[in-house]
Design a protein around this motif. Structure first.
Motif, PDB file in Angstrom:
ATOM      1  N   ARG A  49       0.958  -1.207   0.168  1.00  0.00           N
ATOM      2  CA  ARG A  49       0.053   0.113  -0.112  1.00  0.00           C
ATOM      3  C   ARG A  49       0.898   1.301   0.068  1.00  0.00           C
ATOM      4  O   ARG A  49       0.580   2.028  -0.672  1.00  0.00           O
ATOM      5  CB  ARG A  49      -0.881  -0.046   1.374  1.00  0.00           C
ATOM      6  N   LYS A  50       1.889   1.168   0.510  1.00  0.00           N
ATOM      7  CA  LYS A  50       2.959   2.290   0.659  1.00  0.00           C
ATOM      8  C   LYS A  50       3.302   2.360  -0.802  1.00  0.00           C
ATOM      9  O   LYS A  50       3.578   3.747  -1.049  1.00  0.00           O
ATOM     10  CB  LYS A  50       4.172   2.003   1.788  1.00  0.00           C
ATOM     11  N   SER A  76       0.791   4.369  -2.713  1.00  0.00           N
ATOM     12  CA  SER A  76       0.550   5.622  -2.283  1.00  0.00           C
ATOM     13  C   SER A  76       1.693   6.580  -2.724  1.00  0.00           C
ATOM     14  O   SER A  76       1.370   7.761  -3.278  1.00  0.00           O
ATOM     15  CB  SER A  76       0.548   5.543  -0.778  1.00  0.00           C
ATOM     16  N   MET A  93       0.406   7.596  -6.750  1.00  0.00           N
ATOM     17  CA  MET A  93      -0.612   8.528  -6.959  1.00  0.00           C
ATOM     18  C   MET A  93      -0.545   9.788  -6.880  1.00  0.00           C
ATOM     19  O   MET A  93       0.467  10.263  -6.302  1.00  0.00           O
ATOM     20  CB  MET A  93      -1.747   7.911  -5.606  1.00  0.00           C
ATOM     21  N   ILE A 103      -7.443   9.430  -4.173  1.00  0.00           N
ATOM     22  CA  ILE A 103      -7.745   8.126  -3.447  1.00  0.00           C
ATOM     23  C   ILE A 103      -7.886   7.030  -4.440  1.00  0.00           C
ATOM     24  O   ILE A 103      -7.960   7.274  -5.655  1.00  0.00           O
ATOM     25  CB  ILE A 103      -9.141   8.267  -2.714  1.00  0.00           C
ATOM     26  N   VAL A 146      -7.884   3.811  -0.213  1.00  0.00           N
ATOM     27  CA  VAL A 146      -6.462   4.334   0.248  1.00  0.00           C
ATOM     28  C   VAL A 146      -6.554   5.886  -0.110  1.00  0.00           C
ATOM     29  O   VAL A 146      -6.871   6.129  -1.261  1.00  0.00           O
ATOM     30  CB  VAL A 146      -5.616   3.626  -0.442  1.00  0.00           C
ATOM     31  N   ALA A 147      -6.548   6.656   0.815  1.00  0.00           N
ATOM     32  CA  ALA A 147      -6.437   8.117   0.560  1.00  0.00           C
ATOM     33  C   ALA A 147      -5.195   8.734   1.420  1.00  0.00           C
ATOM     34  O   ALA A 147      -5.581   9.345   2.599  1.00  0.00           O
ATOM     35  CB  ALA A 147      -7.873   8.650   1.231  1.00  0.00           C
ATOM     36  N   PRO A 148      -4.001   8.485   0.871  1.00  0.00           N
ATOM     37  CA  PRO A 148      -2.794   8.786   1.660  1.00  0.00           C
ATOM     38  C   PRO A 148      -2.695  10.367   2.079  1.00  0.00           C
ATOM     39  O   PRO A 148      -2.124  10.617   3.039  1.00  0.00           O
ATOM     40  CB  PRO A 148      -1.663   8.616   0.622  1.00  0.00           C
ATOM     41  N   ASP A 149      -3.373  11.256   1.656  1.00  0.00           N
ATOM     42  CA  ASP A 149      -3.393  12.677   1.856  1.00  0.00           C
ATOM     43  C   ASP A 149      -4.516  13.060   2.765  1.00  0.00           C
ATOM     44  O   ASP A 149      -4.571  14.419   2.822  1.00  0.00           O
ATOM     45  CB  ASP A 149      -3.066  13.457   0.447  1.00  0.00           C
ATOM     46  N   LYS A 169      -7.110   7.478   6.262  1.00  0.00           N
ATOM     47  CA  LYS A 169      -5.992   7.558   5.239  1.00  0.00           C
ATOM     48  C   LYS A 169      -6.272   6.137   4.678  1.00  0.00           C
ATOM     49  O   LYS A 169      -5.805   5.871   3.349  1.00  0.00           O
ATOM     50  CB  LYS A 169      -4.759   7.741   5.707  1.00  0.00           C
ATOM     51  N   GLU A 170      -6.278   5.145   5.445  1.00  0.00           N
ATOM     52  CA  GLU A 170      -6.685   3.591   4.995  1.00  0.00           C
ATOM     53  C   GLU A 170      -7.876   3.129   5.665  1.00  0.00           C
ATOM     54  O   GLU A 170      -7.910   3.095   6.796  1.00  0.00           O
ATOM     55  CB  GLU A 170      -5.374   2.811   5.218  1.00  0.00           C
ATOM     56  N   THR A 230     -11.835  15.477  -2.205  1.00  0.00           N
ATOM     57  CA  THR A 230     -10.815  14.896  -3.245  1.00  0.00           C
ATOM     58  C   THR A 230     -11.453  15.260  -4.592  1.00  0.00           C
ATOM     59  O   THR A 230     -12.760  15.226  -4.971  1.00  0.00           O
ATOM     60  CB  THR A 230     -11.280  13.271  -3.096  1.00  0.00           C
TER      61      THR A 230
END
Length: 429
Positions: free
Chosen positions: A15-16, A19, A22, A27, A67-70, A77-78, A128
């Motif tokens: 997942r990292k 991210s 992206m 997301i 997954v929404a890292p920001d 975020k996850e 988003t």
């Protein structure tokens, strides 16, 4: 699941990596597979969506990963959404993930029930602009079945028509083509289980046995060693059946003097092996069978050494084709004059070797990867040349699973017998 638990650090790392590819503020949404119907009230065995498993390790239907890292809210975020279980489901279907178990499996701290998804999604999409959606973009995909992912993508575009949609498949295809060490260990486990099946068959194969009985020996060994089952529909092709590339009937009797081609492998923890071996039914190769067998083996060994960083599939296949041509001349199947006059676009070796030499291997047996991406350390490839002489009723294919490294390639099937002398010794000991 039959397999042992997988370290969640693998999925955290995956997942990292996603991210990091992206767009800022974007997301990604990935769905599990459906449980596919057969007829009446029947269903097929559940097979998890490869992208979903790669990112979560969750092996259950009706699940969504976001997954929404920001995103500003750390807990969003996850997010993993699961179908809420109940006493009734437990009675009829068995145990499903609890939230705590899902976190242990995936490394995702925020786990919610599926009925919360739309409200949470609405909150996240208010902040988003870009949504990454997955799809099956494998270049050989020809399925007409609408998947859970297909239905979800239609729904989201209808409900949120003004958001920008990006393709997730190119990112995941690129990431999945290079394996983490844990993934290679899983493939190695599948190869080791496959070896157990092969060694069992070495001891049981004899004239009069059915192709289906050979298949059964593999099935027994695979399941007793915690495999999910076969990585793909197994091919047990005796005699002239071996000249049918995707022979699946497995219903004939193995005859004295014939060979049996076995394209078969185990799946373990959703990671696959892919092996092909050829055995003499009576334990001894004839002179001609040995000639053809050793020619294929030479091509396999040559092709394996070509798997090094920097190469491409196209360059690789051309080099293998040239070497195969030399072997076919040595077997008396082609001659040099024919080769001098051949059409380069349709090389003559393809009459006897009509399929590709290699494909990527992983969560999918024919794993995703761009055919234009240059070889890198960490890629896992099959090597599977073959010679099929229909007029002689001989079909031979040999296949191992290979890891590309910065040094020499590593054969994950190095312990599975393949030399003529070793096979004959083992079958007659």
């Amino acid at each position: 699941m039959k397999y042992d638990p997988i370290d969640p650090n693998l999925f955290i790392k995956n997942r990292k990596k996603l991210s990091g590819r992206m767009r800022p503020g974007a997301i990604a949404i990935v769905n599990s597979s459906d449980i596919m119907p057969t007829s009446a009230d029947g269903t097929m065995p559940f097979k998890q969506d490869a992208s979903f498993f790669y990112l979560s390790g969750i092996d259950q239907e009706e699940s969504i990963l976001l997954v929404a890292p920001d995103f500003p809210n750390e807990s969003y975020k996850e997010i993993l959404f699961l179908k809420e279980t109940s006493e009734l489901i437990a009675i009829w279907e068995g145990h499903k993930y609890t939230k705590e178990e899902a976190t242990q499996t995936s490394g995702i701290k925020t786990v919610m029930w599926l009925d919360q998804f739309e409200n949470v999604l609405n909150t996240i999409l208010a902040e988003t602009a870009t949504i990454y959606l997955d799809s099956n973009e494998h270049i050989r995909n020809s399925s007409q079945v609408e998947t859970r992912t297909d239905r979800f993508n239609k729904w989201l575009k209808k409900v949120y028509p003004l958001h920008e949609i990006e393709r997730l498949a190119p990112i995941l295809t690129d990431l999945r083509s290079v394996k983490e060490e844990q993934e290679i260990e899983m493939i190695q486990k599948a190869c080791d289980i496959t070896e157990k099946g092969f060694r069992k068959v070495l001891k049981t194969l004899k004239p009069g046995i059915g192709e289906y009985e050979v298949e059964a020996e593999y099935a027994y060994e695979f399941l007793r060693n915690r495999a999910s089952g076969f990585a793909f529909e197994p091919i047990m092709a005796s005699g002239a059946n071996a000249c049918v590339l995707h022979y699946l009937d497995n219903n004939q009797i193995c005859k004295d003097g014939d060979l049996i081609l076995m394209d078969v492998a185990a799946c373990y923890g959703n990671y696959n092996a892919d092996m092909t071996r050829v055995l003499p039914v009576n334990g001894r190769f004839t002179h001609r069978q040995k000639e053809v067998y050793n020619a294929v083996l030479r091509v396999k060994n040559y092709a394996t050494e070509l798997l090094s960083p920097g190469g491409t599939i196209q360059e690789y296949h051309e080099a293998v084709g040239e070497f195969m041509t030399e072997q076919l001349i040595g077997l008396g199947l082609l001659n040099k004059k024919e080769i001098e006059n051949q059409d380069p676009k349709y090389p003559l070796y393809k009459k006897y070797f009509m399929h590709g030499t290699s494909h990527h291997l992983g969560i999918n047996v024919h794993d995703v990867a761009s055919i234009y991406k240059r070889f890198e350390p960490g890629m896992v490839m099959t090597v599977e040349p073959g010679i099929y002489i229909r007029e002689e009723g001989i079909g031979i294919r040999l296949e191992d699973d290979i890891v590309i490294t910065s040094d020499k390639p590593i054969n994950l099937m190095k312990n599975i017998p393949i030399e003529v002398e070793e096979i004959e010794d083992l079958m007659n000991s």
